[in-house]
Write a protein that holds these residues in place. Structure first.
Motif, PDB file in Angstrom:
ATOM      1  N   GLU A   1       0.033  -9.261   4.700  1.00  0.00           N
ATOM      2  CA  GLU A   1       1.165  -9.009   3.808  1.00  0.00           C
ATOM      3  C   GLU A   1       0.916  -7.767   2.955  1.00  0.00           C
ATOM      4  OE1 GLU A   1       4.776  -9.095   2.374  1.00  0.00           O
ATOM      5  OE2 GLU A   1       4.067 -10.437   3.972  1.00  0.00           O
ATOM      6  N   ALA A   2      -0.338  -7.608   2.494  1.00  0.00           N
ATOM      7  CA  ALA A   2      -0.676  -6.430   1.687  1.00  0.00           C
ATOM      8  C   ALA A   2      -0.540  -5.154   2.504  1.00  0.00           C
ATOM      9  CB  ALA A   2      -2.089  -6.563   1.143  1.00  0.00           C
ATOM     10  N   ILE A   3      -0.865  -5.233   3.785  1.00  0.00           N
ATOM     11  CA  ILE A   3      -0.697  -4.069   4.660  1.00  0.00           C
ATOM     12  C   ILE A   3       0.790  -3.823   4.922  1.00  0.00           C
ATOM     13  CG2 ILE A   3      -1.123  -3.191   6.986  1.00  0.00           C
ATOM     14  CD1 ILE A   3      -3.834  -4.624   6.909  1.00  0.00           C
ATOM     15  N   LYS A   4       1.531  -4.895   5.182  1.00  0.00           N
ATOM     16  CA  LYS A   4       2.964  -4.744   5.475  1.00  0.00           C
ATOM     17  C   LYS A   4       3.736  -4.162   4.297  1.00  0.00           C
ATOM     18  CE  LYS A   4       3.263  -8.597   8.795  1.00  0.00           C
ATOM     19  NZ  LYS A   4       3.749  -9.987   8.988  1.00  0.00           N
ATOM     20  N   ASN A   5       3.411  -4.625   3.078  1.00  0.00           N
ATOM     21  CA  ASN A   5       4.190  -4.144   1.929  1.00  0.00           C
ATOM     22  C   ASN A   5       3.647  -2.832   1.361  1.00  0.00           C
ATOM     23  OD1 ASN A   5       2.061  -4.734   0.094  1.00  0.00           O
ATOM     24  ND2 ASN A   5       2.833  -6.804  -0.264  1.00  0.00           N
ATOM     25  N   GLY A   6       2.566  -2.321   1.959  1.00  0.00           N
ATOM     26  CA  GLY A   6       2.060  -1.011   1.575  1.00  0.00           C
ATOM     27  C   GLY A   6       1.029  -1.011   0.472  1.00  0.00           C
ATOM     28  N   THR A   7       0.713  -2.198  -0.086  1.00  0.00           N
ATOM     29  CA  THR A   7      -0.339  -2.254  -1.103  1.00  0.00           C
ATOM     30  C   THR A   7      -1.634  -1.699  -0.526  1.00  0.00           C
ATOM     31  OG1 THR A   7       0.696  -4.223  -2.034  1.00  0.00           O
ATOM     32  CG2 THR A   7      -1.568  -3.757  -2.715  1.00  0.00           C
ATOM     33  N   LEU A   8      -1.944  -2.130   0.688  1.00  0.00           N
ATOM     34  CA  LEU A   8      -3.017  -1.513   1.485  1.00  0.00           C
ATOM     35  C   LEU A   8      -2.358  -0.683   2.569  1.00  0.00           C
ATOM     36  CD1 LEU A   8      -5.659  -4.330   2.209  1.00  0.00           C
ATOM     37  CD2 LEU A   8      -5.865  -2.426   0.614  1.00  0.00           C
TER      38      LEU A   8
ATOM     39  N   ALA B   1     -16.643  -0.743  -8.583  1.00  0.00           N
ATOM     40  CA  ALA B   1     -16.226   0.363  -7.711  1.00  0.00           C
ATOM     41  C   ALA B   1     -14.719   0.399  -7.509  1.00  0.00           C
ATOM     42  CB  ALA B   1     -16.942   0.258  -6.363  1.00  0.00           C
ATOM     43  N   LYS B   2     -14.019  -0.648  -7.932  1.00  0.00           N
ATOM     44  CA  LYS B   2     -12.557  -0.644  -7.834  1.00  0.00           C
ATOM     45  C   LYS B   2     -11.955   0.550  -8.568  1.00  0.00           C
ATOM     46  CE  LYS B   2     -11.917  -3.692 -11.833  1.00  0.00           C
ATOM     47  NZ  LYS B   2     -11.554  -2.616 -12.778  1.00  0.00           N
ATOM     48  N   ASP B   3     -12.706   1.072  -9.534  1.00  0.00           N
ATOM     49  CA  ASP B   3     -12.210   2.210 -10.308  1.00  0.00           C
ATOM     50  C   ASP B   3     -12.118   3.482  -9.460  1.00  0.00           C
ATOM     51  OD1 ASP B   3     -12.039   0.595 -12.541  1.00  0.00           O
ATOM     52  OD2 ASP B   3     -14.030   1.134 -13.279  1.00  0.00           O
ATOM     53  N   PHE B   4     -12.807   3.510  -8.319  1.00  0.00           N
ATOM     54  CA  PHE B   4     -12.709   4.637  -7.394  1.00  0.00           C
ATOM     55  C   PHE B   4     -11.502   4.484  -6.463  1.00  0.00           C
ATOM     56  CE2 PHE B   4     -17.391   4.566  -8.157  1.00  0.00           C
ATOM     57  CZ  PHE B   4     -17.522   5.835  -8.703  1.00  0.00           C
ATOM     58  N   ALA B   5     -10.904   3.290  -6.423  1.00  0.00           N
ATOM     59  CA  ALA B   5      -9.857   2.984  -5.449  1.00  0.00           C
ATOM     60  C   ALA B   5      -8.478   3.400  -5.958  1.00  0.00           C
ATOM     61  CB  ALA B   5      -9.863   1.492  -5.122  1.00  0.00           C
ATOM     62  N   GLY B   6      -7.556   3.539  -5.005  1.00  0.00           N
ATOM     63  CA  GLY B   6      -6.163   3.776  -5.358  1.00  0.00           C
ATOM     64  C   GLY B   6      -5.554   2.533  -5.993  1.00  0.00           C
ATOM     65  N   PRO B   7      -4.360   2.631  -6.549  1.00  0.00           N
ATOM     66  CA  PRO B   7      -3.769   1.504  -7.287  1.00  0.00           C
ATOM     67  C   PRO B   7      -3.540   0.260  -6.445  1.00  0.00           C
ATOM     68  CG  PRO B   7      -2.163   3.278  -6.960  1.00  0.00           C
ATOM     69  CD  PRO B   7      -3.492   3.827  -6.572  1.00  0.00           C
ATOM     70  N   GLY B   8      -3.152   0.442  -5.177  1.00  0.00           N
ATOM     71  CA  GLY B   8      -2.917  -0.718  -4.323  1.00  0.00           C
ATOM     72  C   GLY B   8      -4.191  -1.471  -4.008  1.00  0.00           C
ATOM     73  N   LEU B   9      -5.188  -0.752  -3.524  1.00  0.00           N
ATOM     74  CA  LEU B   9      -6.476  -1.386  -3.210  1.00  0.00           C
ATOM     75  C   LEU B   9      -7.116  -1.951  -4.464  1.00  0.00           C
ATOM     76  CD1 LEU B   9      -8.782  -2.109  -1.318  1.00  0.00           C
ATOM     77  CD2 LEU B   9      -9.590   0.265  -1.468  1.00  0.00           C
TER      78      LEU B   9
END
Length: 634
Positions: free
Chosen positions: A437-444, A499-507
């Protein structure tokens, strides 16, 4: 060769300076010395292009495709490059399968009650056996014996007899493609026979034929060697599940007896941990003047161990990947270095003499000039052999501690490890739906399998791997990390919640919701097959979407040796966009380059991508992922 040209890691850079002060030969200086004209990355242009051959007495020959300059036998530059690539793949396949053979031998002996191990995951044994069509009636031990009989029969199947393991495990759509192309494999031994025999002078010099034989071999290796190996190690030692682990060179404390199992096979490492956790062995170490006894995980053997077992004061932590080896040994903290079937360097005896530790091969594959003591692993003697190795380390402690000035206060951090397919499913509530679902909705945007070694070509140790991973997670691409590249991610801190701080908003939102890092520590190089099994599950959950149409990619930012080359060929047979660095030794063959980077897209659905710059590499990977999202309508 300074700073980041040495290593991404502060600990290794610090140890390099000590090694230099100690006037010891080291991998960085040796690498630099191999370069031409003051450039450490510049080598013989024919060798770098794969357009050189010394297989027969008419050579060495050099080929030039532009001038149609061929080998004495008439082979083209394309044929030369692919023939040597196939021979590398044979070495990679045989080494992978050696590990698998030892695993099956250990499982069989354990089922017969002849080892210190037990079948920790009986349900996984039954589930995997059912997938292969094996009878699961009777006791767990009886099932294990039937399983061993089944897989060994398949390993020994002729190359012209289709593998039952591949038939049972591979996605239906991929099997149809492989059968249509004539690359559906037989048994792994038969495929190695076919591949090696094809490489004889004046037998098969056609680059396309050799490329397809390489894919056949890679398919046999991935399903028969890698998947069988990792699942059987899970059955014996437990399926990886998330837990914290200490990493980096700060795990080495000179006041303890430190034993380092090193290589790719975890059997004696696990046996030593089981003993080291017993009070009597801790007392033996203390009687020798130490604070205690510790088993310290190292390289891929260490990855196999830390993915499955929790840390404590006996199983203390993990050092790093293979280029860290001399830095580890020069620390003055090591009492015994137990070397199994891969990744121990021929320089190690010099370090053993200088820094006063025991260097012991524990596999018949491994030998060092001047080293006569060895303990070749035997499953039925594993406990006695582990005890022998621990005692050798304890006996070494007094001299090492009295004569060697150790390095202390090296960096150490705690990271999250143990993300297998099962544990990812558990984190998602038992189903792939939240991930999909996260991939489908673009979060990932997509998922990348980082299956990497580490090398000094073009960059310092782990520099390119870490930079590529950072660029990917910044673009909301989840990274599953395997191999020596996994150690790069761990020691660099990308396998931490912070390390989440290196990630984009969705990830980042996914990381915060599931309490996971943006780079998941997924295992060793042998987990490439496990990754393929995960992709098959994703394909099935999406209603049978062909693997080449998934928003995924295989990434090897720092491939190094022969096992890595066959992993890349497997990814191409699987139909994946495959990013590889450094540029492999195929560029002298323009037709071969075209086949791998362009034509395969219409054949298996795959594409090889070669790019030195981490930003442009990440952009190419993301462009591929976005193309697949568009095709799927998500």
């Amino acid at each position: 060769m300074k700073e980041d040209r040495i290593s991404y890691h502060e600990s290794v850079r610090k140890m390099y300076e000590k090694i230099k002060r100690d006037n010891m030969t080291n991998i960085w200086d040796r690498f630099e010395a191999q370069g031409m004209g003051g450039d450490p990355d510049r080598r013989c242009p024919f060798c770098q292009a794969g357009a050189r051959c010394d297989l027969c007495s008419n050579g060495p020959c050099r080929a030039d495709a532009e001038k149609d300059k061929r080998g004495v036998c008439g082979i083209t530059a394309d044929g030369m490059a692919m023939r040597m690539m196939l021979l590398r793949n044979v070495m990679g396949a045989s080494t992978y399968h050696y590990h698998t053979d030892q695993t099956i031998k250990t499982l069989r002996a354990t089922a017969m009650g002849k080892t210190p191990f037990q079948i920790k995951e009986p349900e996984k044994l039954k589930t995997f056996s059912r997938r292969l069509g094996i009878d699961t009636s009777g006791s767990v031990e009886e099932i294990a014996i039937r399983f061993c009989d089944f897989v060994e029969e398949d390993f020994n199947r002729k190359y012209y007899e289709p593998s039952k393991i591949v038939e049972a495990l591979a996605p239906p759509e991929r099997k149809e493609v492989w059968k249509r192309l004539g690359i559906f494999p037989g048994g792994i031994y038969g495929e190695m026979l076919l591949a090696t025999s094809s490489c004889l002078t004046n037998v098969d010099g056609y680059y396309a034929s050799l490329a397809f034989k390489a894919m056949r071999l890679a398919l046999a290796m991935a399903y028969q060697s890698q998947i069988v190996n990792e699942y059987c190690q899970d059955i014996l030692y437990g399926t990886p599940r998330p837990h914290t682990m200490r990493v980096d060179l700060g795990v080495l404390d000179p006041d303890y007896v430190n034993v380092l199992p090193n290589g790719h096979e975890p059997f004696l490492g696990f046996a030593m941990v089981q003993l080291a956790r017993k009070p009597e062995w801790q007392e033996k170490a203390k009687a020798a003047g130490a604070k205690g006894l510790r088993v310290i995980a190292s390289i891929e053997t260490g990855q196999e161990m830390i993915q499955r077992w929790n840390m404590d004061n006996a199983f203390y932590g993990f050092t790093g990947n293979w280029i860290s080896q001399e830095a580890v040994l020069a620390s003055g903290c090591v009492d015994l270095f137990a070397c199994d079937m891969n990744c121990s360097m021929q320089i190690d005896p010099f370090y053993a003499k200088r820094y006063k530790f025991k260097l012991v091969p524990v596999s018949e594959l491994v030998a060092f000039e001047g080293v006569k003591e060895r303990v070749n692993y035997d499953p039925e003697k594993a406990e006695q052999q582990a005890a022998q190795l621990l005692q050798m380390a304890i006996d070494n402690f007094k001299e090492r501690r009295a004569t060697i000035e150790p390095v202390t206060n090296l960096p150490m951090k705690e990271v999250l490890v143990g993300f297998s397919t099962e544990s990812i499913l558990e984190a998602l509530g038992g189903t792939l739906d939240p991930l999909l679902e996260a991939i489908k909705n673009g979060t990932l945007r997509g998922v990348v399998g980082l299956v990497s070694c580490t090398t000094l070509r073009d960059y310092g140790q782990d520099v390119h791997s870490v930079n590529v991973a950072k660029e990917l997670i910044k673009r909301d691409v989840l990274v599953l990390s395997m191999g020596c590249g996994n150690a790069a991610m761990q020691v660099a801190g990308l396998c931490t919640l912070e390390a989440k701080d290196f990630a984009g908003p969705g990830l980042r939102s996914i990381c915060e919701k599931l309490k996971i890092p943006p780079v998941l520590s997924y295992g060793t190089c042998t987990d490439t097959g496990r990754l393929a099994d995960l992709l098959a599950a994703v394909s099935n959950a999406l209603g049978g979407v062909p693997l080449p149409d998934l928003p995924v990619a295989a990434v090897a930012p720092e491939y190094m040796e022969q096992k890595a080359t066959i992993d890349a060929i497997f990814a191409l047979a699987l139909g994946l966009f495959t990013y590889v660095n450094p540029v492999p030794t195929v560029t002298g063959g323009p037709n071969l380059v075209k086949l791998l980077t362009q034509d395969l897209k219409q054949i298996t659905g795959a594409q090889l991508n070669l790019e030195k710059d981490p930003v442009r590499a990440a952009e190419a990977i993301l462009a591929h992922i976005e193309e697949k999202r568009k095709k799927l309508g998500i």
